[in-house]
Design an enzyme around this catalytic site. Structure first.
Site, PDB file in Angstrom:
ATOM      1  N   LYS A   1      -2.797   1.040  -2.373  1.00  0.00           N
ATOM      2  CA  LYS A   1      -3.989   1.813  -2.013  1.00  0.00           C
ATOM      3  C   LYS A   1      -4.250   2.920  -3.037  1.00  0.00           C
ATOM      4  CE  LYS A   1      -4.938  -0.955   1.232  1.00  0.00           C
ATOM      5  NZ  LYS A   1      -4.386  -1.053   2.549  1.00  0.00           N
TER       6      LYS A   1
HETATM    7  C1  PLP Z   1      -4.090  -1.820   3.827  1.00  0.00           C
HETATM    8  C2  PLP Z   1      -5.049  -1.965   4.945  1.00  0.00           C
HETATM    9  C3  PLP Z   1      -4.714  -1.668   6.278  1.00  0.00           C
HETATM   10  C4  PLP Z   1      -3.309  -1.402   6.722  1.00  0.00           C
HETATM   11  O1  PLP Z   1      -2.629  -0.434   6.041  1.00  0.00           O
HETATM   12  P1  PLP Z   1      -1.008  -0.558   5.913  1.00  0.00           P
HETATM   13  O2  PLP Z   1      -0.641   0.781   5.372  1.00  0.00           O
HETATM   14  O3  PLP Z   1      -0.725  -1.665   4.953  1.00  0.00           O
HETATM   15  O4  PLP Z   1      -0.485  -0.805   7.286  1.00  0.00           O
HETATM   16  C5  PLP Z   1      -5.708  -1.706   7.219  1.00  0.00           C
HETATM   17  N1  PLP Z   1      -6.964  -2.049   6.911  1.00  0.00           N
HETATM   18  C6  PLP Z   1      -7.339  -2.381   5.659  1.00  0.00           C
HETATM   19  C7  PLP Z   1      -8.759  -2.739   5.382  1.00  0.00           C
HETATM   20  C8  PLP Z   1      -6.375  -2.369   4.641  1.00  0.00           C
HETATM   21  O5  PLP Z   1      -6.732  -2.737   3.397  1.00  0.00           O
END
Ligand code: PLP
Length: 381
Positions: free
Chosen positions: A189
């Site tokens: 992210k």
């Molecule tokens: C990455 C992601 C999540 C979940 O986040 P995690 O930290 O991996 O649990 C939820 N929604 C979207 C759209 C994502 O890309």
């Protein structure tokens, strides 16, 4: 050129970007002997709140946990319906299921892959208690135009802003617009803690509900507990705090965020310029002036799967984000026909995108994509 000549940056779809001091910060957290929720986690919460310009932020173990806790803190549960785009990571939908609620799948715009106000209005039913817009690619979703309708029907907005850390909605950062916002700090992210997430609550009650939910339902803070011989368990709770080790990574990332913000915008603009020369692909628009782009997605209007295979065979790590959720076996009970999402599911292709890439990597990807499109076209005709 052979596959082995693929530039390093173009051969990875997405990857964490480290600034360097993360290594020392993790060592320090390890040597401190305090790995759970602690002062480092609380410092990270305060720094994220200051960055966003909000009074409070609740750090949690993942983006999925942030969504789950956000839903529960907003009072969503069994019997409720949550409107959510089908075109999202399955984590959004599993968080809704974890709360006990059901998804109500909605369409997205082909230009942005985000929900529009009319998609939301079309989909809501008397059971809808929440809308979970997904800020696809980092782009803000502004539902202010239908806020009155949502308020009148008792529908809360819980943003899945997993892609959108650092982006803006008009002049404000996503997370500071008044919605209940959930971020992910997973490895790929915009900001990473290794693993982690955060909830931006709308008020003090929601903040303390989120803190209890992440900490096994225990009412006292860790500091209070250390001074007492007992503690109170007030209600349901999860084990979903952000560890100090992960928070230490996040603090370094936040201090250096401006570099990543600038690099992601530059890369996206380099793709935009390069892709103008290609026919039969449409770039999904992220509104780059306001957005810290999380990815770069094109719609391949014909023979997407052949184009995908061609790029993969040349060592270019493309992907599909995401296969529609309303077509997944786990979510079959909530299936409904979503023709736009189904055709987008056949067209979307995520190009390699991460701050470790340079402009040369982008040019390479665009040129191999051009070859792939030409070879797919000749196979079809
Ligand atoms: C990455 C992601 C999540 C979940 O986040 P995690 O930290 O991996 O649990 C939820 N929604 C979207 C759209 C994502 O890309």
């Amino acid at each position: 050129m052979t596959a082995s000549a693929t530039p390093a940056g173009a051969g990875r779809g997405a990857r964490p970007f480290l600034h360097g001091p993360e290594r020392d910060a993790v060592s320090e957290a390890l040597l401190s002997g305090q790995y759970g929720h602690g002062p480092v986690t609380e410092a990270f919460e305060k720094e994220v709140a200051a960055f966003l310009g909000v009074p409070d932020v609740v750090a949690v173990a993942s983006g999925t946990a942030a969504l789950h806790i956000g839903l529960l803190a907003a009072g969503i549960g069994p019997g409720d319906e949550v409107a959510v785009p089908s075109l999202t990571f399955c984590a959004s939908v599993q968080a809704i299921r974890a709360s006990g609620a059901c998804p109500r799948f909605i369409e997205v715009s082909p230009d942005t892959l985000c929900v529009q106000a009319q998609d939301v209005l079309e989909a809501i039913t008397p059971a809808t208690r929440a809308v979970m817009p997904v800020l696809y690619g980092g782009r803000a979703v502004d539902l202010a135009g239908i806020q009155d309708v949502l308020d009148a029907r008792g529908i809360v907005v819980i943003e899945d802003a997993a892609h959108a850390f650092g982006s803006c909605c008009g002049p404000k950062r996503v997370g500071s617009t008044g919605a209940l916002t959930c971020f992910s700090y997973d490895p790929i992210k915009n900001l990473t803690c290794g693993e982690g997430g955060a909830v931006v609550p709308r008020n003090e009650q929601e903040a303390s509900a989120a803190r209890r939910l992440r900490g096994l339902g225990i009412a006292q803070s860790a500091g209070q507990r250390s001074l007492a011989t007992s503690y109170g368990v007030d209600g349901f709770g999860l084990r979903a705090h952000l560890s100090s080790i992960n928070a230490a990574i996040g603090r370094v990332q936040l201090r250096n965020f401006a570099t990543v913000e600038a690099r992601r915008k530059e890369l996206w603009r380099a793709y935009e310029a390069g892709l103008k020369k290609l026919d039969s692909v449409a770039l999904v628009d992220v509104d780059v002036d306001h957005t810290v782009p999380f990815n770069c997605v094109v719609r391949v209007l014909r023979a997407r799967d052949g184009v995908f295979r061609h790029l993969r065979s040349r060592g270019v790590e493309v992907g599909v984000h995401y296969p529609p959720n309303h077509l997944q076996p786990a979510f079959a009970p909530w299936h409904r026909s979503l023709p736009m999402t189904e055709s987008l599911g056949q067209q979307i292709l995520s190009l390699p995108f991460h701050p470790g890439m340079d402009d040369e990597d982008v040019h390479y990807v665009v040129s191999v994509l051009g070859q792939a499109l030409r070879s797919a076209a000749s196979e079809v005709s």
